[in-house]
Design an enzyme around this catalytic site. Structure first.
Site, PDB file in Angstrom:
ATOM      1  N   HIS A  23       5.209   1.383  -8.201  1.00 57.62           N
ATOM      2  CA  HIS A  23       4.013   1.821  -6.901  1.00 57.62           C
ATOM      3  C   HIS A  23       3.462   2.797  -6.492  1.00 57.62           C
ATOM      4  CE1 HIS A  23       3.059   1.856  -2.277  1.00 57.62           C
ATOM      5  NE2 HIS A  23       2.325   0.588  -2.305  1.00 57.62           N
ATOM      6  N   ASP A  77       3.984  -7.210  -3.971  1.00 58.38           N
ATOM      7  CA  ASP A  77       3.448  -8.926  -4.890  1.00 58.38           C
ATOM      8  C   ASP A  77       3.889  -9.016  -6.125  1.00 58.38           C
ATOM      9  OD1 ASP A  77       1.246  -7.730  -4.094  1.00 58.38           O
ATOM     10  OD2 ASP A  77       0.644  -6.096  -4.656  1.00 58.38           O
TER      11      ASP A  77
END
Length: 457
Positions: free
Chosen positions: A334, A393
């Site tokens: 991320h 996700d």
């Protein structure tokens, strides 16, 4: 006119190939120049810290803490208006009520609602779950798109034509428009989905939303022909909407909202621009890539429990030998979090329970193995400047699959949540900033003397 898919301008011709080669040759920039001129590529430094471009009261992403005067990575936390997302989720789960409407109130208005305030707000949203007369027939049913994000964007832009005050950017009017879109979004998404399926020869069913149901319940009810869903399914979808509602002002689609709002344009154009950003596979479209990657992995592995085989597959991903040859393990890493993504942690608490109820234990075990193994593989194969962890996700696609949501709606579900955050940030930008956002780009091409046509060869 013929078949749309065979229309000539949709083909890459030899002439276009030649022009593309010119584009590549004359647009290439030496990567070393970005370092020389101290360009923050992606508006982030090597450690993933973003360039400060604005101020916000709406949400905060915390991934570092100060120890002995130095920033060090820490367990990730997400705050909505100062409240930890973990506490918010725990609160509405323990109170046994849906969280989307309560959290939307918090993000838009800056405070947690009391019971009477929440009831009134839920009624406001329920009253706005309607579309202009003939909109479904004239807009959604005509030329339905195979891509639901594009379908949604077109519907949003078309709503401009039905709004007599579309260009009014006063706070009350923009709030009205935002509340309309938040309420209408599930209908725009699901009606577009059903319209495309109808064009492919499937049965058409269009159900009106219920004022008595929550946003999550309405989504499941309008999606399914039999209109049925379990309480667990509605609770988990509601939680997913809350987790995706906002993520600081610097994420790509929210920053797009700020940039486009700063130009003075209307709400519908702003939201369509944010949608275009969210559609990208590096942003909201990442959860589809995760599920596609796992499908390829499951088809490639003879034994899903074979750790060595899984590790080899992950190495092949990074070496651009597996799946889409992009060199990425989707769902891992991320831009901000380096130790943990709090949204993924919350999701994971319920994934195992849902997997047991739905018979997905083998899939869950494979996901968990990859979650633990991927950071080690990435660390061996890549030069990384911060930690790598599973992001939201990574598990959201698995959850949506277990909820029997079609893959084409994964990113629109994300958008259904994030439009609340976009609305809050648009209102904040309009209230506080009156300058158009315009960063600088350094030109590299030297100035040249014009060459007359006859001298160009």
């Amino acid at each position: 006119m013929g078949n749309r898919e065979n229309y000539a301008v949709f083909e890459v011709t030899p002439e276009i190939e030649a022009y593309a080669k010119l584009c590549e040759e004359n647009n290439a920039i030496d990567k070393e120049l970005y370092t020389r001129y101290e360009v923050k590529r992606g508006l982030r430094d090597l450690n993933g810290k973003g360039v400060l471009a604005g101020l916000t009261n709406i949400s905060d992403v915390c991934a570092k803490k100060i120890i002995d005067g130095e920033e060090v990575p820490c367990e990730g936390n997400l705050y909505y208006r100062g409240y930890n997302i973990k506490d918010l989720v725990k609160g509405f789960l323990e109170a046994d009520h849906f969280g989307f409407e309560e959290t939307a109130y918090l993000l838009l208005f800056g405070e947690l609602p009391g019971s009477s305030q929440l009831k009134a707000f839920e009624e406001v949203l329920a009253e706005r779950r309607t579309l202009p007369p003939t909109f479904v027939r004239d807009v959604i049913m005509k030329a339905p798109s195979r891509d639901m994000m594009n379908s949604l964007s077109r519907s949003i832009l078309n709503l401009y034509s039905y709004d007599s005050k579309a260009d009014d950017t006063s706070i009350p009017n923009v709030l009205r428009q935002c509340l309309n879109l938040i309420s209408q979004f599930p209908m725009l998404m699901l009606y577009g989905y059903h319209a495309y399926n109808y064009r492919r020869g499937e049965d058409l069913f269009i159900y009106a939303p219920s004022k008595e149901l929550s946003t999550a319940e309405n989504i499941l009810m309008m999606l399914r022909e039999n209109r049925t869903y379990s309480k667990l399914e509605a609770r988990i979808l509601d939680m997913a909407l809350v987790l995706h509602m906002d993520h600081g002002g610097g994420n790509n689609s929210t920053f797009t909202t700020h940039v486009v709002t700063s130009s003075g344009t209307d709400t519908y154009s702003t939201m369509a621009a944010a949608m275009a950003s969210l559609k990208g596979p590096k942003h909201g479209g990442a959860n589809i890539k995760v599920t596609q990657m796992f499908e390829d992995m499951k088809n490639s592995l003879k034994d899903w429990t074979d750790k060595e085989a899984v590790e080899n597959y992950l190495e092949d991903l990074l070496d651009k030998k597996a799946f889409d040859q992009k060199g990425l393990i989707y769902g891992m890493g991320h831009a901000v979090y380096s130790v943990s993504d709090p949204r993924a942690e919350i999701f994971k608490q319920f994934v195992k329970q849902l997997a047991a109820e739905k018979g997905y234990e083998k899939e869950y075990a494979l996901y968990e193995m990859v979650e633990h193994m991927a950071p080690e593989v990435i660390a061996r194969k890549r030069k990384i400047y911060k930690g790598v962890n599973a992001n939201v996700d990574f598990y959201s696609g698995l959850v949506y699959g277990m909820l029997d949501l079609p893959a084409s709606l994964y990113t629109p579900i994300f958008a259904t949540a994030r439009i609340v955050g976009w609305s809050a940030h648009r209102l904040e930008e309009l209230k506080n900033v009156d300058k158009i956002i315009r960063p600088a780009y350094k030109p590299l091409t030297p100035y040249k003397a014009y060459i007359p046509m006859g001298d160009r060869g």
